[in-house]
Design an enzyme around this catalytic site. Structure first.
Site, PDB file in Angstrom:
ATOM      1  N   ARG A 104      -4.051  64.535   6.869  1.00 21.60           N
ATOM      2  CA  ARG A 104      -5.435  63.828   6.463  1.00 21.60           C
ATOM      3  C   ARG A 104      -5.696  63.990   5.486  1.00 21.60           C
ATOM      4  NH1 ARG A 104      -8.213  60.620  10.419  1.00 21.60           N
ATOM      5  NH2 ARG A 104     -10.460  61.069  10.094  1.00 21.60           N
ATOM      6  N   HIS A 131      -4.214  54.122   7.272  1.00 22.08           N
ATOM      7  CA  HIS A 131      -4.517  54.713   8.375  1.00 22.08           C
ATOM      8  C   HIS A 131      -3.252  54.144   9.400  1.00 22.08           C
ATOM      9  CE1 HIS A 131      -6.258  57.065  11.278  1.00 22.08           C
ATOM     10  NE2 HIS A 131      -7.656  57.081  11.214  1.00 22.08           N
ATOM     11  N   GLN A 134      -3.874  54.615  13.203  1.00 13.72           N
ATOM     12  CA  GLN A 134      -4.896  54.292  13.993  1.00 13.72           C
ATOM     13  C   GLN A 134      -3.806  52.624  14.309  1.00 13.72           C
ATOM     14  OE1 GLN A 134      -8.153  55.421  15.301  1.00 13.72           O
ATOM     15  NE2 GLN A 134      -7.095  53.335  16.454  1.00 13.72           N
ATOM     16  N   ASP A 219     -16.115  48.999  11.320  1.00 13.16           N
ATOM     17  CA  ASP A 219     -15.533  49.859  11.229  1.00 13.16           C
ATOM     18  C   ASP A 219     -16.533  50.403  10.538  1.00 13.16           C
ATOM     19  OD1 ASP A 219     -14.527  52.620  10.523  1.00 13.16           O
ATOM     20  OD2 ASP A 219     -12.966  52.212   9.297  1.00 13.16           O
ATOM     21  N   CYS A 259     -12.152  51.568  15.618  1.00 15.38           N
ATOM     22  CA  CYS A 259     -11.427  52.807  15.731  1.00 15.38           C
ATOM     23  C   CYS A 259     -12.046  53.805  15.819  1.00 15.38           C
ATOM     24  CB  CYS A 259     -10.910  53.097  14.514  1.00 15.38           C
ATOM     25  SG  CYS A 259     -12.140  53.180  12.572  1.00 15.38           S
ATOM     26  N   ARG A 287      -4.322  56.955  21.007  1.00 11.53           N
ATOM     27  CA  ARG A 287      -3.813  57.803  19.689  1.00 11.53           C
ATOM     28  C   ARG A 287      -2.557  58.604  19.769  1.00 11.53           C
ATOM     29  NH1 ARG A 287      -7.098  57.921  15.349  1.00 11.53           N
ATOM     30  NH2 ARG A 287      -5.409  59.427  14.323  1.00 11.53           N
TER      31      ARG A 287
END
Length: 306
Positions: A104, A131, A134, A219, A259, A287
């Protein structure tokens, strides 16, 4: 045999991606039934975190343990990566000791360089560009709640960030249309837009973007590393808040996803996560299940469905 990596949704075929989210649903069912399933016994996942995380760390670490393996958490303070050891050198050494590595990070090039020098699978746990993990969870959530997303329309409202870029890749891989509503200058990747062609449309008015949409998502307005832009972004993005009235303009069967973490009162209204059309909590849980499917797929080739 060279390792399979998962740096972007494009690293899998559309069939493989659908297989992964269906497998995620199966693994979710096994866990909910209390069935012990440990195909990754004695396998070890290294997790490199240059960006802080709640869901990514919990889902990968818990997922690895539930599959019978172990996970090692590495922050920049814990490794030589943060002290200037070349990425390639770190990848060579780590991949000799681990069975998979999740990273990450900020620059997407960190991932591509690491993967190029790793003998084990490398997974993108988030970069400034993409991402993809996700999106596996998002697509699993849509499938569970509304069925196939093929031919449907999704609306992304807000900043054309890494999540938005992954939604463009998802539109191509899962075969749906995408409407992106963002202020001028905050568009997603020009290269991805060009590749997606007619499949993705840019709007300035969020109401136009959500018209007829079956999935609406957003987001935070300022991602990690953009803290100094917060005041300016709040002014620009204020008209892009997703609230119940905006959702009312979408398809009557619309599903709302976020998310997380969410800033209530900013990109979403205070009450939106409590709306019956929101599946953000299932999405967060997924997830875990989608990534378990991914770990099984990458780390245990005997389980490949190819």
């Amino acid at each position: 045999m060279s390792a399979r990596h998962f740096l972007s949704l494009k690293d899998c075929t559309p069939d493989e991606l659908v297989g992964l989210i269906r497998r995620g649903m199966e693994l979710k069912g096994l866990r909910n039934s209390g069935v012990l399933f440990e195909p990754l016994r004695n396998r070890v996942l290294g997790m490199i975190f240059e960006k802080a995380s709640t869901r990514t760390r919990l889902s990968f670490e818990a997922g690895m343990i539930q599959l019978g393996g172990q996970a090692i958490f590495l922050s920049p303070r814990d490794t030589q990566l943060g002290r200037g050891e070349p990425i390639a050198d770190s990848a060579i050494v780590m991949s000799r000791m681990l069975d998979a590595i999740m990273i990450r990070t900020f620059a997407h090039s960190t991932l591509t360089e690491f993967a190029a020098n790793s003998r084990v699978p490398v997974i993108n746990g988030l970069s400034d560009d993409l991402h993809p993990c996700q999106l596996l969870a998002d697509m699993q959530t849509y499938l569970e709640h509304r069925g196939s997303i093929v031919g449907k329309t999704a609306a992304w409202i807000g900043d054309g960030n890494n999540m938005c870029n992954s939604y463009i890749e998802a539109a191509m891989q899962f075969d749906f249309k995408l409407h992106v509503a963002c202020p001028e200058g905050y568009e997603p990747s020009a290269a991805l837009l060009a590749e997606a062609g007619e499949r993705v449309k840019i709007f300035r008015d969020p109401r136009e973007a959500v018209a007829g949409a079956h999935l609406v998502t957003t987001d935070v307005w300022a991602s990690m590393g953009q803290e100094e832009e917060i005041a300016e972004r709040h002014m620009l993005f204020a008209p892009y808040q997703v609230n119940r009235v905006l959702l009312d303009a979408a398809d009557e069967n619309v599903l709302f996803l976020h998310c997380l973490p969410a800033h209530r009162g900013e990109e979403i209204s205070m009450d939106l996560l409590d709306d019956p059309r929101s599946a953000a909590w299932d999405q967060a849980e997924n997830r875990l299940h989608a990534q378990k499917a991914l770990l099984e797929f990458l780390v245990e080739p005997a389980y490949h469905h190819a």
